[in-house]
Design an enzyme around this catalytic site. Structure first.
Site, mmCIF file in Angstrom:
data_model
loop_
_atom_site.group_PDB
_atom_site.id
_atom_site.type_symbol
_atom_site.label_atom_id
_atom_site.label_comp_id
_atom_site.label_asym_id
_atom_site.label_seq_id
_atom_site.Cartn_x
_atom_site.Cartn_y
_atom_site.Cartn_z
ATOM 1 N N ASP A 1 -120.246 -6.273 36.613
ATOM 2 C CA ASP A 1 -120.450 -5.140 37.524
ATOM 3 C C ASP A 1 -120.037 -5.476 38.960
ATOM 4 O OD1 ASP A 1 -122.472 -6.849 38.260
ATOM 5 O OD2 ASP A 1 -124.118 -5.443 37.888
ATOM 6 N N ASP B 1 -127.748 -19.498 44.137
ATOM 7 C CA ASP B 1 -128.949 -18.790 43.708
ATOM 8 C C ASP B 1 -129.807 -19.635 42.777
ATOM 9 O OD1 ASP B 1 -127.109 -18.689 41.588
ATOM 10 O OD2 ASP B 1 -126.605 -16.600 41.984
ATOM 11 N N GLU C 1 -126.682 -7.648 43.612
ATOM 12 C CA GLU C 1 -126.436 -6.598 42.633
ATOM 13 C C GLU C 1 -125.822 -5.360 43.293
ATOM 14 O OE1 GLU C 1 -126.776 -7.577 39.693
ATOM 15 O OE2 GLU C 1 -128.720 -8.420 39.182
ATOM 16 N N HIS D 1 -120.922 -8.007 40.905
ATOM 17 C CA HIS D 1 -121.858 -8.633 41.840
ATOM 18 C C HIS D 1 -121.518 -10.106 42.024
ATOM 19 C CE1 HIS D 1 -124.114 -9.811 38.093
ATOM 20 N NE2 HIS D 1 -124.363 -10.893 38.809
#
Length: 274
Positions: A141, A72, A148, A143
């Site tokens: 979380d 990314d 996400e 991801h």
């Protein structure tokens, strides 16, 4: 699916680096046969990169015939900004090894046409005959990359708006100033990573413990995108003891019990010396 549990962050980083090193050496790359490696950024892989640099500098490992594809990059952050993933990769890894800069692929968050940039990234992966080993980290979380919670589990490289939890977590890299934190990023999709022939996910620290639990002990869930890799034929989760705090005792005992069988894959460290 395998879960490799090491005592602490340093040992987890070393195990991961040895595994990557041996996979490259065993592949025996050359001018007509490049090893393709997917790579993450962030604090988790930092120790792994330090070890890979160490192996290279002592002559055990070469990246001359390795092609890399990063997960990314932020949108709108100058490439030379100290917190861009271009800067991270070059400062913490690429400039310390013998990789050809033309073979180190990182998404361009400043491209005039971001959609075209994403499509071109997918094309380059296909052109390189896919990813042999994709290494990733996760957020608290669950991801992976910037996929996400709620992301499609068959997603491809695309533009994503970042969740507030991610923006808050990243604020520490921008002097704690939320206004400086990018709110969008280009990211490979879950489907892009799933296409790799092998996936290794690094999970360390107590703050990632609930995410590890969701990743391996519960079912596949698009709200915890890392859980998709339960369905990959060759996934290795590499973690430290702190990351196992939410796991069942029998889960930890099971995977620790079979580790001695698999450790032969990382010991001894082979060499690329002639």
């Amino acid at each position: 699916m395998r879960l490799v549990i090491l005592d602490d962050y340093a040992l987890a980083s070393e195990w991961a680096a040895k595994y990557i090193c041996n996979r490259i050496i065993q592949y025996n790359p050359g001018p007509d046969k490049y090893f393709t490696l997917g790579l993450p950024t962030g604090s988790t892989p930092f120790g792994c990169y330090k070890k890979l640099i160490e192996y290279h500098k002592r002559g055990d490992l070469s990246f001359k015939y390795v092609k890399t594809f990063n997960m990314d990059e932020y949108v709108g952050l100058p490439r030379d900004h100290p917190e861009s993933y271009h800067s991270y990769m070059w400062n913490n890894f690429f400039k310390h090894v013998d990789i050809d800069p033309n073979n180190a692929h990182i998404l361009d968050g400043n491209a005039a046409d971001l959609q075209a940039e994403c499509e071109e990234f997918e094309r380059k992966i296909q052109e390189a005959d896919g990813i042999e080993l994709f290494v990733g980290g996760i957020g608290p979380d669950g991801h992976i990359a910037f996929n996400e919670p709620g992301s499609s589990l068959v997603s491809r490289t695309r533009l994503k708006t970042l969740a507030m939890d991610t923006i808050l977590a990243n604020a520490k890299y921008f002097d704690g100033d939320l206004s400086k934190v990018p709110t969008m990023a280009l990211t490979v999709g879950v489907g892009t990573v799933m296409d790799a022939r092998e996936v290794m996910i690094l999970i360390t620290g107590a703050h990632k413990a609930f995410a590890l639990y969701k990743a391996i002990e519960e079912g596949v869930n698009h709200m915890w995108t890392v859980s998709a890799f339960q369905q990959h034929p060759r996934t290795i989760f590499v973690c430290d003891e702190d990351a196992t705090l939410e796991l069942r005792v029998k889960t930890v005992k099971y995977f620790k019990g079979i580790m001695h069988v698999h450790n032969k894959l990382v010991e001894p460290l082979h060499s690329m010396k002639n």
